[in-house]
Design an enzyme around this catalytic site. Structure first.
Site, PDB file in Angstrom:
ATOM      1  N   GLU A  16       1.051  -1.179  -0.128  1.00  0.00           N
ATOM      2  CA  GLU A  16      -0.020   0.019   0.020  1.00  0.00           C
ATOM      3  C   GLU A  16       0.703   1.176   0.114  1.00  0.00           C
ATOM      4  O   GLU A  16       1.597   1.385   0.901  1.00  0.00           O
ATOM      5  CB  GLU A  16      -0.843   0.100   1.227  1.00  0.00           C
ATOM      6  N   LYS A  17       0.637   1.960  -0.980  1.00  0.00           N
ATOM      7  CA  LYS A  17       1.733   3.025  -1.294  1.00  0.00           C
ATOM      8  C   LYS A  17       1.571   4.149  -0.532  1.00  0.00           C
ATOM      9  O   LYS A  17       2.421   5.360  -0.315  1.00  0.00           O
ATOM     10  CB  LYS A  17       1.776   3.514  -2.778  1.00  0.00           C
ATOM     11  N   HIS A  18       0.484   4.278   0.334  1.00  0.00           N
ATOM     12  CA  HIS A  18       0.154   5.438   1.108  1.00  0.00           C
ATOM     13  C   HIS A  18       0.753   5.446   2.567  1.00  0.00           C
ATOM     14  O   HIS A  18       0.859   6.288   3.246  1.00  0.00           O
ATOM     15  CB  HIS A  18      -1.356   5.825   1.258  1.00  0.00           C
ATOM     16  N   HIS A  46       4.179   6.495  -4.774  1.00  0.00           N
ATOM     17  CA  HIS A  46       3.207   7.105  -4.719  1.00  0.00           C
ATOM     18  C   HIS A  46       3.324   8.267  -5.907  1.00  0.00           C
ATOM     19  O   HIS A  46       4.127   9.010  -5.883  1.00  0.00           O
ATOM     20  CB  HIS A  46       2.837   7.799  -3.482  1.00  0.00           C
ATOM     21  N   HIS A  52      -2.377  15.009  -7.598  1.00  0.00           N
ATOM     22  CA  HIS A  52      -2.450  13.936  -6.701  1.00  0.00           C
ATOM     23  C   HIS A  52      -0.849  13.671  -6.008  1.00  0.00           C
ATOM     24  O   HIS A  52       0.024  13.396  -6.641  1.00  0.00           O
ATOM     25  CB  HIS A  52      -2.700  12.461  -7.386  1.00  0.00           C
ATOM     26  N   CYS A 116      -2.665  12.154   2.025  1.00  0.00           N
ATOM     27  CA  CYS A 116      -2.704  12.131   0.408  1.00  0.00           C
ATOM     28  C   CYS A 116      -3.802  13.357   0.321  1.00  0.00           C
ATOM     29  O   CYS A 116      -4.753  12.926   0.893  1.00  0.00           O
ATOM     30  CB  CYS A 116      -2.987  10.872  -0.122  1.00  0.00           C
ATOM     31  N   HIS A 119      -6.538  10.645  -1.145  1.00  0.00           N
ATOM     32  CA  HIS A 119      -6.775   9.342  -0.427  1.00  0.00           C
ATOM     33  C   HIS A 119      -6.864   9.409   1.047  1.00  0.00           C
ATOM     34  O   HIS A 119      -6.776   8.485   1.793  1.00  0.00           O
ATOM     35  CB  HIS A 119      -6.225   8.096  -0.902  1.00  0.00           C
TER      36      HIS A 119
HETATM   37 FE   FE2 Z   1      -2.982   9.049  -3.045  1.00  0.00          FE
END
Ligand code: FE2
Length: 131
Positions: A16-18, A46, A52, A116, A119
Site C-alpha cells: 500500500e503506497k500511502h 506514490h 495527486h 494524501c 486518499h
Molecule cells: Fe494518493
C-alpha cells in the site's frame, strides 16, 4: 458522527503506497540522538503531481505506559510541479521523505501519519527501546 480515529487508515507498506514507512534502529542509547526517517511510497511509488500528492507527514512519540503522544515533527510537502504556466509545469517536486533526530530517555512507540490530498490519512508505528 464518526471519530477521526475511524478515518485513519493503515496497511502493509509493502503493498500500500500511502503508508508511511518508519526507518529507525530498534534500540537507542540514553542521551544519544536516534535518527528517524519517514518515507511514503518506499516500495510502491506514490504519484507526485499537482493533482495527486502527499501533502504532509507528522511524527509522534508515545512514551511507554503514558497516555498522551508528543509531537516530534510536522512536515509540509509543498512542491508538486506547479508554476505560473500551470499544473505540472515547473519540474519541481518535493519527495515525501523526512528525517529528524530524536533524543529520549524513555522507550516508547513512534507513530507517523501521511496525508494524501485524494486518499486521506494513513498511519504506521514502530517500537523504540531506549537502554
Ligand atoms: Fe494518493
Amino acid at each position: 458522527m464518526s471519530s477521526i480515529k475511524e478515518l485513519v487508515q493503515s496497511a502493509d507498506w509493502k503493498s500500500e503506497k500511502h503508508v508511511p514507512v518508519i526507518d529507525v534502529a530498534d534500540k537507542a542509547q540514553k542521551a544519544e540522538a536516534v535518527k528517524i526517517t519517514v518515507t511514503v511510497g518506499k516500495e510502491i511509488a506514490h504519484p507526485n503531481t499537482t493533482e495527486h500528492h502527499i501533502s504532509s507527514i507528522e511524527i509522534y512519540f508515545l512514551p511507554r505506559g503514558e497516555k498522551f503522544p508528543v509531537s516530534i515533527g510536522r512536515f509540509e510537502i509543498s512542491a508538486h510541479g506547479t508554476s505560473a504556466k500551470g499544473p505540472n509545469t515547473s519540474t519541481i517536486y518535493t519527495q515525501p521523505e523526512v528525517t529528524l533526530n530524536l533524543k529520549t530517555e524513555k522507550s516508547g512507540t513512534i507513530y507517523a501519519t501521511s496525508l494524501c490530498n485524494i486518499h486521506g490519512l494513513w498511519e504506521s508505528s514502530k517500537e523504540l527501546t531506549v537502554e
